[in-house]
Design an enzyme around this catalytic site. Structure first.
Site, short mmCIF file in Angstrom:
data_model
loop_
_atom_site.label_atom_id
_atom_site.label_comp_id
_atom_site.label_asym_id
_atom_site.label_seq_id
_atom_site.Cartn_x
_atom_site.Cartn_y
_atom_site.Cartn_z
CG LEU A 28 5.86 9.17 3.85
CD1 LEU A 28 6.81 10.36 3.72
CD2 LEU A 28 6.59 7.98 4.47
NE ARG A 29 -1.18 4.71 5.60
CZ ARG A 29 -1.52 4.21 4.41
NH1 ARG A 29 -1.86 5.00 3.41
NH2 ARG A 29 -1.55 2.91 4.23
CG ASP B 211 1.97 0.00 -2.39
OD1 ASP B 211 1.65 1.06 -1.80
OD2 ASP B 211 1.12 -0.75 -2.91
CG ASP C 225 -1.34 4.38 -4.90
OD1 ASP C 225 -1.61 3.40 -5.60
OD2 ASP C 225 -0.89 4.28 -3.75
O1 DOR Z 1 -2.48 -2.27 -0.44
C1 DOR Z 1 -2.57 -1.07 -0.66
N1 DOR Z 1 -2.50 -0.16 0.32
N2 DOR Z 1 -2.76 -0.66 -1.92
C2 DOR Z 1 -3.00 0.62 -2.20
O2 DOR Z 1 -3.14 0.93 -3.34
C3 DOR Z 1 -3.15 1.62 -1.14
C4 DOR Z 1 -2.37 1.22 0.03
C5 DOR Z 1 -2.67 2.03 1.25
O3 DOR Z 1 -2.76 3.26 1.15
O4 DOR Z 1 -2.78 1.45 2.33
#
Ligand code: DOR
Length: 448
Positions: A81-82, A322, A169
């Site tokens: 969610l940044r 994801d 992650d």
């Molecule tokens: O593709 C990905 N984007 N893999 C990840 O593990 C992190 C994620 C991201 O935070 O953008």
């Protein structure tokens, strides 16, 4: 826009006078599906709870569910969610709106924020920001401080605030010693799960799957073994410590085989797969379109088939999107320079329906298990994924499994637009979402 028989409450006049009557909403004419099976029924929701399941129910307001499936709300164990720190890509508000539109009533927010969710102060701040979100947002806590893989984060303190999923992650816990310490510590935290982003960083140095296509395109690769070595190692550590390990976004046939073998021996491991890993192959990267760049990378046809088989036979426990928003500036670069990740919240259900249900891999109910009650149980969310019966919290979604639609990235609720599915014809869409009794999505539109 789908037609709906939507009737405003007769009690509006009381609301005007400040006397709030409990409004009841009847979800009319759908096929109610949950862990106990399916039955044709209306569902009456009142005061945040399911009040009644039956036929010919009456309420202040009606929501049409004809031709639709009424399910416990979807649960996404893996979203980015940044917020805090990368609000140009997404916020809790925009991401939770995307989630609600996608049919999700709960999401687990990954800790690779800026600063990272690695201590109780950040966890509390995210929880506070999530109070007004359009779905329940549960922050995951980092395993290590700053997600650097060196020193354990205060997992116990975060656990006291309700955190159950711990993960670095975006980064793998590379050190077996640190991972073992995390598992030994997590053993004392009831319900805690340590979730691994399984990619050995000394092998996963490239930008796409290492194989025929990476050779043809001249893009450095990330081999399948980068993932499988960590999956195998962490199965051993889960067996040794007895603490559950959850593998995020499994993508290779070898990983699926290792998890299957570990489970057969009773090792406490679980796994998830992302829709893009059962939908696309590495061949998608042939156009050098960075929208297909993701970590772990899109793999081969055989890997896709193995992921589907793993989802069908229970080796892979849940589907998680994801959802990884990135601003256009960091995606519109060369394949090698672009950020990895793609949006997922508003397309996950449709990809599940097209690639798994329509493809004959599983039934819609089995898909909903993978997207609702299984992830809810795994994440310890008692209010989600529950049997639809009197008294449970009304976290529901109403899905039209046959609706065909074309995705326009400009119409997404996400602040970012990095999806390779723009212009693609999709089948199956969430129509209404009910969060703790509140209709937050009605006929495909957020209500606030
Ligand atoms: O593709 C990905 N984007 N893999 C990840 O593990 C992190 C994620 C991201 O935070 O953008």
């Amino acid at each position: 826009k789908m037609g709906s028989r939507y009737v405003w409450p007769s009690s509006t006049c009381y609301l005007d006078r400040g006397l709030q009557l409990p409004e009841s909403v009847v979800i009319r004419g759908g096929l109610v599906v949950d862990i106990n099976g399916e039955r044709k029924a209306d569902v009456r929701v009142e005061a945040g709870k399911v009040a009644e399941v039956g036929t010919k129910l009456r309420g202040d307001r009606e929501i049409d569910a004809s031709g639709c499936v009424v399910s416990p709300g979807l649960v996404d164990m893996h979203v980015h969610l940044r917020e805090p720190g990368m609000e140009e890509a997404e916020t809790i508000e925009t991401g939770s709106r995307a989630a609600a539109l996608g049919g999700f009533t709960a999401v687990i927010a990954m800790p690779n924020t800026e600063p990272p969710q690695d201590d109780p102060i950040i966890i509390s701040a995210v929880k506070a920001r999530a109070q007004t979100a359009l779905c329940d947002v549960y922050p995951a806590g980092a395993i290590t401080k700053q997600r650097e893989g060196l020193e354990l984060a205060p997992m116990g303190e975060m656990h006291s605030l309700g955190v159950r999923i711990f993960t670095d992650d975006g980064a793998c816990v590379a050190s077996a010693g640190v991972m073992r310490s995390a598992l030994q510590y997590a053993r004392s935290l009831p319900g805690a799960i340590v979730a691994q982003h399984a990619e050995d960083e000394t092998l996963a140095t490239g930008h796409m799957h290492e194989g025929e296509w990476s050779s043809r395109l001249g893009i450095p690769g990330r081999p399948a073994e980068a993932e499988e070595i960590i999956v195998a190692r962490d199965c051993i550590l889960a067996a040794q410590t007895g603490t559950p390990v959850h593998f995020l976004h499994l993508s290779t046939a070898g990983s699926v085989a290792i998890v299957r073998a570990a489970k057969a021996q009773g090792v406490p491991v679980t796994a998830e797969a992302a829709p893009h890993h059962f939908t696309f192959t590495d061949e998608s990267c042939a156009t050098f379109d960075p929208l297909f760049k993701v970590n772990p990378p899109l793999r081969t046809k055989d890997d896709v088939a193995a992921v589907k088989a793993g989802l069908a036979d229970g080796t892979i426990d849940v589907i998680a999107s994801d959802h990884a928003p990135h601003p256009t500036e960091t995606k519109e670069r060369t394949f090698e320079e672009a950020s990895p990740g793609m949006l997922g919240l508003e397309t996950a259900l449709a990809l599940g329906i097209s690639e798994l249900v329509d493809a004959g891999v599983m039934t819609l109910t089995e898909l909903l298990a993978l997207m609702s009650w299984s992830p809810a149980r795994l994440s310890g969310l008692a209010d989600h994924g529950a049997t639809i019966e009197k008294g449970v919290t009304a976290n529901l979604c109403v899905i039209d499994p046959n609706l065909e639609w074309v995705l326009d990235p400009a119409n997404l609720a996400s602040r970012a637009q990095n999806t390779p599915m723009g212009g693609r014809k999709l089948k199956g869409k969430n129509r209404h979402t009910i969060l703790r009794g509140e209709v937050v999505v009605l006929d495909g539109q957020a209500t606030r």
